[in-house]
Write a protein that holds these residues in place. Structure first.
Motif, PDB file in Angstrom:
ATOM      1  N   GLU A   1       0.815  -1.214   0.000  1.00  0.00           N
ATOM      2  CA  GLU A   1       0.000   0.000   0.000  1.00  0.00           C
ATOM      3  C   GLU A   1       0.849   1.265   0.000  1.00  0.00           C
ATOM      4  O   GLU A   1       0.522   2.245  -0.651  1.00  0.00           O
ATOM      5  CB  GLU A   1      -0.928  -0.002   1.210  1.00  0.00           C
ATOM      6  N   ASN A   2       1.961   1.219   0.731  1.00  0.00           N
ATOM      7  CA  ASN A   2       2.822   2.398   0.754  1.00  0.00           C
ATOM      8  C   ASN A   2       3.382   2.715  -0.624  1.00  0.00           C
ATOM      9  O   ASN A   2       3.488   3.869  -1.011  1.00  0.00           O
ATOM     10  CB  ASN A   2       3.975   2.205   1.737  1.00  0.00           C
ATOM     11  N   GLU A   3       3.709   1.667  -1.319  1.00  0.00           N
ATOM     12  CA  GLU A   3       4.230   1.858  -2.661  1.00  0.00           C
ATOM     13  C   GLU A   3       3.170   2.503  -3.548  1.00  0.00           C
ATOM     14  O   GLU A   3       3.445   3.394  -4.326  1.00  0.00           O
ATOM     15  CB  GLU A   3       4.628   0.505  -3.228  1.00  0.00           C
ATOM     16  N   PHE A   4       1.934   2.026  -3.379  1.00  0.00           N
ATOM     17  CA  PHE A   4       0.837   2.586  -4.156  1.00  0.00           C
ATOM     18  C   PHE A   4       0.643   4.066  -3.824  1.00  0.00           C
ATOM     19  O   PHE A   4       0.478   4.899  -4.712  1.00  0.00           O
ATOM     20  CB  PHE A   4      -0.450   1.791  -3.862  1.00  0.00           C
ATOM     21  N   LEU A   5       0.676   4.393  -2.546  1.00  0.00           N
ATOM     22  CA  LEU A   5       0.493   5.786  -2.136  1.00  0.00           C
ATOM     23  C   LEU A   5       1.600   6.671  -2.694  1.00  0.00           C
ATOM     24  O   LEU A   5       1.352   7.776  -3.166  1.00  0.00           O
ATOM     25  CB  LEU A   5       0.478   5.891  -0.602  1.00  0.00           C
ATOM     26  N   GLU A   6       2.817   6.147  -2.641  1.00  0.00           N
ATOM     27  CA  GLU A   6       3.954   6.919  -3.156  1.00  0.00           C
ATOM     28  C   GLU A   6       3.794   7.165  -4.652  1.00  0.00           C
ATOM     29  O   GLU A   6       4.019   8.257  -5.147  1.00  0.00           O
ATOM     30  CB  GLU A   6       5.244   6.132  -2.848  1.00  0.00           C
TER      31      GLU A   6
ATOM     32  N   GLN B   1      -4.156  11.661   1.656  1.00  0.00           N
ATOM     33  CA  GLN B   1      -5.135  11.614   2.746  1.00  0.00           C
ATOM     34  C   GLN B   1      -6.459  11.023   2.289  1.00  0.00           C
ATOM     35  O   GLN B   1      -7.081  10.235   2.985  1.00  0.00           O
ATOM     36  CB  GLN B   1      -5.396  13.025   3.289  1.00  0.00           C
ATOM     37  N   ARG B   2      -6.876  11.431   1.086  1.00  0.00           N
ATOM     38  CA  ARG B   2      -8.142  10.921   0.573  1.00  0.00           C
ATOM     39  C   ARG B   2      -8.068   9.419   0.352  1.00  0.00           C
ATOM     40  O   ARG B   2      -9.018   8.690   0.606  1.00  0.00           O
ATOM     41  CB  ARG B   2      -8.515  11.642  -0.716  1.00  0.00           C
ATOM     42  N   LEU B   3      -6.932   8.933  -0.155  1.00  0.00           N
ATOM     43  CA  LEU B   3      -6.783   7.498  -0.389  1.00  0.00           C
ATOM     44  C   LEU B   3      -6.778   6.724   0.919  1.00  0.00           C
ATOM     45  O   LEU B   3      -7.372   5.654   1.030  1.00  0.00           O
ATOM     46  CB  LEU B   3      -5.480   7.231  -1.150  1.00  0.00           C
ATOM     47  N   VAL B   4      -6.100   7.283   1.926  1.00  0.00           N
ATOM     48  CA  VAL B   4      -6.013   6.595   3.205  1.00  0.00           C
ATOM     49  C   VAL B   4      -7.377   6.592   3.889  1.00  0.00           C
ATOM     50  O   VAL B   4      -7.805   5.592   4.451  1.00  0.00           O
ATOM     51  CB  VAL B   4      -4.947   7.267   4.107  1.00  0.00           C
ATOM     52  N   ALA B   5      -8.066   7.738   3.814  1.00  0.00           N
ATOM     53  CA  ALA B   5      -9.346   7.865   4.500  1.00  0.00           C
ATOM     54  C   ALA B   5     -10.410   6.961   3.888  1.00  0.00           C
ATOM     55  O   ALA B   5     -11.230   6.394   4.584  1.00  0.00           O
ATOM     56  CB  ALA B   5      -9.815   9.313   4.457  1.00  0.00           C
ATOM     57  N   ASP B   6     -10.384   6.826   2.556  1.00  0.00           N
ATOM     58  CA  ASP B   6     -11.494   6.149   1.897  1.00  0.00           C
ATOM     59  C   ASP B   6     -11.011   5.471   0.614  1.00  0.00           C
ATOM     60  O   ASP B   6     -11.380   5.854  -0.474  1.00  0.00           O
ATOM     61  CB  ASP B   6     -12.571   7.194   1.568  1.00  0.00           C
ATOM     62  N   PRO B   7     -10.180   4.452   0.758  1.00  0.00           N
ATOM     63  CA  PRO B   7      -9.491   3.922  -0.422  1.00  0.00           C
ATOM     64  C   PRO B   7     -10.403   3.297  -1.467  1.00  0.00           C
ATOM     65  O   PRO B   7     -10.039   3.254  -2.629  1.00  0.00           O
ATOM     66  CB  PRO B   7      -8.535   2.870   0.161  1.00  0.00           C
TER      67      PRO B   7
END
Ligand code: ZN
Length: 128
Positions: A9-14, A117-123
């Motif tokens: 997931e971190n890779e995706f967020l990055e 933030q949006r991805l983490v809050a509501d992926p």
């Protein structure tokens, strides 16, 4: 919702943050181009007359043009993170529509941090 959808997931967020930065850079480049154009065109236009501006959407290959009066251009850009695009030229992961006109839309850009933030809050529920 599946936890396995993204292996890391971190890779995706990055990756999404990098995309967001690229989108932002691209849109700012087009906006800069339009602002120079606006300064150049404005003294030569009559009131209510339009000039062609390039679409400021996130698609690097889009060279669509918008016909805007200098006043429309100025009021659409009264905020740093607002951009003018052709109707429908919107990436909902990275921006939200704040104003719809018949021949152009105004979008507000998320910062890379807001995208994260949006991805983490509501992926699983990207807007629209
Ligand atoms: Zn476009």
């Amino acid at each position: 919702m599946s936890d396995e959808r993204y292996q890391d997931e971190n890779e995706f967020l990055e990756w999404q943050k990098q995309r967001a930065r690229r989108v932002e850079k691209n849109e700012q480049a087009f906006r800069g181009y339009n602002e120079r154009r606006q300064q150049f065109e404005k003294p030569t236009l009559l009131i209510g007359e339009t000039a062609p501006f390039v679409c400021e959407c996130a698609d690097e290959d889009c060279w669509g043009t918008l016909e805007l009066t200098p006043d429309e251009f100025e009021s659409a850009h009264d905020q740093e993170d607002h951009f003018t695009v052709l109707p429908g030229h919107v990436m909902p992961e990275f921006e939200t529509v704040v104003d719809r006109h018949e021949h152009y839309w105004v979008v507000e850009k998320f910062t890379p941090e807001e995208v994260e933030q949006r991805l983490v809050a509501d992926p699983d529920q990207p807007e629209r």
